[in-house]
Design a protein around this motif. Structure first.
Motif, mmCIF file in Angstrom:
data_model
loop_
_atom_site.group_PDB
_atom_site.id
_atom_site.type_symbol
_atom_site.label_atom_id
_atom_site.label_comp_id
_atom_site.label_asym_id
_atom_site.label_seq_id
_atom_site.Cartn_x
_atom_site.Cartn_y
_atom_site.Cartn_z
ATOM 1 N N GLU A 128 0.780 -1.028 -0.305
ATOM 2 C CA GLU A 128 -0.069 -0.193 -0.226
ATOM 3 C C GLU A 128 0.515 1.420 0.094
ATOM 4 O OE1 GLU A 128 -2.519 -0.356 3.449
ATOM 5 O OE2 GLU A 128 -3.365 -1.976 2.493
ATOM 6 N N LEU A 129 1.865 0.855 0.940
ATOM 7 C CA LEU A 129 2.836 2.394 0.769
ATOM 8 C C LEU A 129 3.446 3.253 0.038
ATOM 9 C CD1 LEU A 129 4.253 1.933 4.325
ATOM 10 C CD2 LEU A 129 2.033 3.928 3.978
ATOM 11 N N GLU A 130 3.797 1.731 -0.832
ATOM 12 C CA GLU A 130 5.017 1.499 -2.262
ATOM 13 C C GLU A 130 3.624 2.386 -3.390
ATOM 14 O OE1 GLU A 130 6.212 -2.151 -2.508
ATOM 15 O OE2 GLU A 130 7.588 -2.315 -1.657
ATOM 16 N N LYS A 131 2.692 2.425 -3.179
ATOM 17 C CA LYS A 131 2.049 2.710 -4.664
ATOM 18 C C LYS A 131 2.300 4.243 -3.981
ATOM 19 C CE LYS A 131 -0.606 -1.226 -4.943
ATOM 20 N NZ LYS A 131 -2.480 -1.304 -4.440
ATOM 21 N N LEU A 132 2.301 4.885 -2.700
ATOM 22 C CA LEU A 132 2.456 6.693 -3.045
ATOM 23 C C LEU A 132 3.386 7.100 -3.433
ATOM 24 C CD1 LEU A 132 1.105 6.110 0.826
ATOM 25 C CD2 LEU A 132 -0.814 6.648 -1.086
ATOM 26 N N LEU A 137 4.669 10.473 1.978
ATOM 27 C CA LEU A 137 5.034 9.288 2.778
ATOM 28 C C LEU A 137 6.053 9.897 3.523
ATOM 29 C CD1 LEU A 137 6.430 6.534 0.416
ATOM 30 C CD2 LEU A 137 4.512 5.957 2.158
ATOM 31 N N VAL A 138 6.340 11.253 3.322
ATOM 32 C CA VAL A 138 7.819 11.542 4.487
ATOM 33 C C VAL A 138 6.412 12.280 5.417
ATOM 34 C CG1 VAL A 138 8.972 14.001 4.446
ATOM 35 C CG2 VAL A 138 9.450 12.333 3.054
ATOM 36 N N ASN A 139 5.471 12.938 4.711
ATOM 37 C CA ASN A 139 4.879 13.545 5.483
ATOM 38 C C ASN A 139 3.700 12.721 6.604
ATOM 39 O OD1 ASN A 139 4.898 16.085 3.967
ATOM 40 N ND2 ASN A 139 3.070 15.752 2.736
ATOM 41 N N LEU A 140 3.307 11.240 5.688
ATOM 42 C CA LEU A 140 2.837 10.441 7.107
ATOM 43 C C LEU A 140 3.701 10.012 8.381
ATOM 44 C CD1 LEU A 140 -0.008 8.968 7.425
ATOM 45 C CD2 LEU A 140 1.738 6.777 5.627
ATOM 46 N N LEU A 141 5.290 9.743 7.638
ATOM 47 C CA LEU A 141 5.862 9.631 9.139
ATOM 48 C C LEU A 141 6.008 10.999 9.681
ATOM 49 C CD1 LEU A 141 7.718 7.332 10.127
ATOM 50 C CD2 LEU A 141 10.497 8.469 8.808
ATOM 51 N N HIS A 142 6.281 11.913 9.071
ATOM 52 C CA HIS A 142 6.481 13.342 10.709
ATOM 53 C C HIS A 142 5.205 13.758 11.209
ATOM 54 C CE1 HIS A 142 9.896 15.854 9.070
ATOM 55 N NE2 HIS A 142 9.569 15.837 8.145
ATOM 56 N N ALA A 143 4.086 12.611 10.500
ATOM 57 C CA ALA A 143 2.584 12.748 11.312
ATOM 58 C C ALA A 143 2.900 11.337 12.524
ATOM 59 C CB ALA A 143 1.330 12.421 10.818
ATOM 60 N N LEU A 144 3.467 10.307 12.422
ATOM 61 C CA LEU A 144 3.270 9.109 12.933
ATOM 62 C C LEU A 144 4.569 9.437 13.760
ATOM 63 C CD1 LEU A 144 3.083 6.656 10.587
ATOM 64 C CD2 LEU A 144 1.419 6.988 12.481
ATOM 65 N N ASP A 145 5.550 9.971 13.484
ATOM 66 C CA ASP A 145 7.035 9.586 14.807
ATOM 67 C C ASP A 145 8.402 11.163 13.609
ATOM 68 O OD1 ASP A 145 8.650 9.556 15.224
ATOM 69 O OD2 ASP A 145 9.687 7.211 15.082
ATOM 70 N N PRO A 146 7.856 12.548 14.259
ATOM 71 C CA PRO A 146 8.958 13.737 13.534
ATOM 72 C C PRO A 146 10.048 13.270 13.754
ATOM 73 C CG PRO A 146 7.049 14.271 15.374
ATOM 74 C CD PRO A 146 7.382 12.999 15.006
ATOM 75 N N ASP A 147 10.676 12.587 15.029
ATOM 76 C CA ASP A 147 12.139 12.213 15.296
ATOM 77 C C ASP A 147 12.323 11.212 14.363
ATOM 78 O OD1 ASP A 147 11.657 13.710 17.600
ATOM 79 O OD2 ASP A 147 11.567 12.238 19.275
ATOM 80 N N ILE A 161 8.866 3.574 4.512
ATOM 81 C CA ILE A 161 7.940 2.928 4.798
ATOM 82 C C ILE A 161 8.735 1.989 5.644
ATOM 83 C CG2 ILE A 161 7.407 1.146 3.129
ATOM 84 C CD1 ILE A 161 7.675 2.167 0.421
ATOM 85 N N ARG A 162 9.398 1.816 6.295
ATOM 86 C CA ARG A 162 10.071 0.685 6.795
ATOM 87 C C ARG A 162 10.035 1.434 8.363
ATOM 88 N NH1 ARG A 162 9.481 -3.922 9.467
ATOM 89 N NH2 ARG A 162 10.999 -4.494 11.286
ATOM 90 N N ALA A 163 9.941 3.200 8.169
ATOM 91 C CA ALA A 163 9.782 3.397 9.569
ATOM 92 C C ALA A 163 8.209 3.393 9.883
ATOM 93 C CB ALA A 163 10.567 4.709 9.105
#
Length: 172
Positions: A128-132, A137-147, A161-163
């Motif tokens: 699913e993530l590889e389609k984005l 993906l960067v924005n999603l990771l920022h929302a989930l885990d800014p560090d 994607i792994r993060a």
């Protein structure tokens, strides 16, 4: 739990820069052995372009973490770290280990003693993530885990994607 490391010498640099020859010389002089910190040398049959030690070099001193997995076999940073820590734990007190290679992530995981979550791959979520696109993906990771987002290269889709996968699974 953090691993207590014995003395460890690190030689790092780009492929074919002379690390192996220097490591062999030092290992012979100081009674040591070599642990490969190369993300390509771990794979069997991947001899072209990886600058794996020659048969003569492999016979000169003990080498570890070379040709340990098949190319189609999943192998994670956590597995690498775990195997290296086991090698260091089993090494004799009088044997000096040399961590030699150019994969900075492998080296950092060992010398900085990273606490890596043991999270199995989620193939469906990865697909699913590889389609984005990368920016989403960067924005999603920022929302989930800014560090993590601040630490991971924003162009490295695989690590982003792994993060995301790890964060979604563990909640941290």
């Amino acid at each position: 739990m953090k691993q207590v490391l014995p003395p460890l010498i690190v030689l790092l640099g780009p492929t074919a820069s002379g690390k192996t020859d220097l490591a062999i010389q030092l290992a012979k002089e100081f009674g040591g052995f070599i642990i490969s910190a190369d993300s390509r040398q771990i794979y069997r049959h991947m001899d072209i372009g990886t600058a794996k030690p020659t048969r003569e070099q492999l016979r000169a001193v003990r080498h570890e973490m070379i040709d340990i997995v098949e190319p189609d076999e999943p192998f994670s940073l956590a597995q690498y770290q775990e195997r290296v820590f086991a090698l260091l734990e089993r090494s004799e007190k009088t044997t000096l280990p040399f961590l030699v290679g150019g994969t900075g992530l492998y080296i950092d995981a060992v010398i900085r003693n990273w606490d890596i979550p043991k999270v199995a791959p989620n193939v469906k979520r990865r697909e699913e993530l590889e389609k984005l696109p990368c920016n989403i993906l960067v924005n999603l990771l920022h929302a989930l885990d800014p560090d993590s987002a601040a630490f991971i290269d924003p162009n490295n889709r695989r690590r982003i994607i792994r993060a995301i996968e790890v964060t979604e699974t563990t909640g941290k």
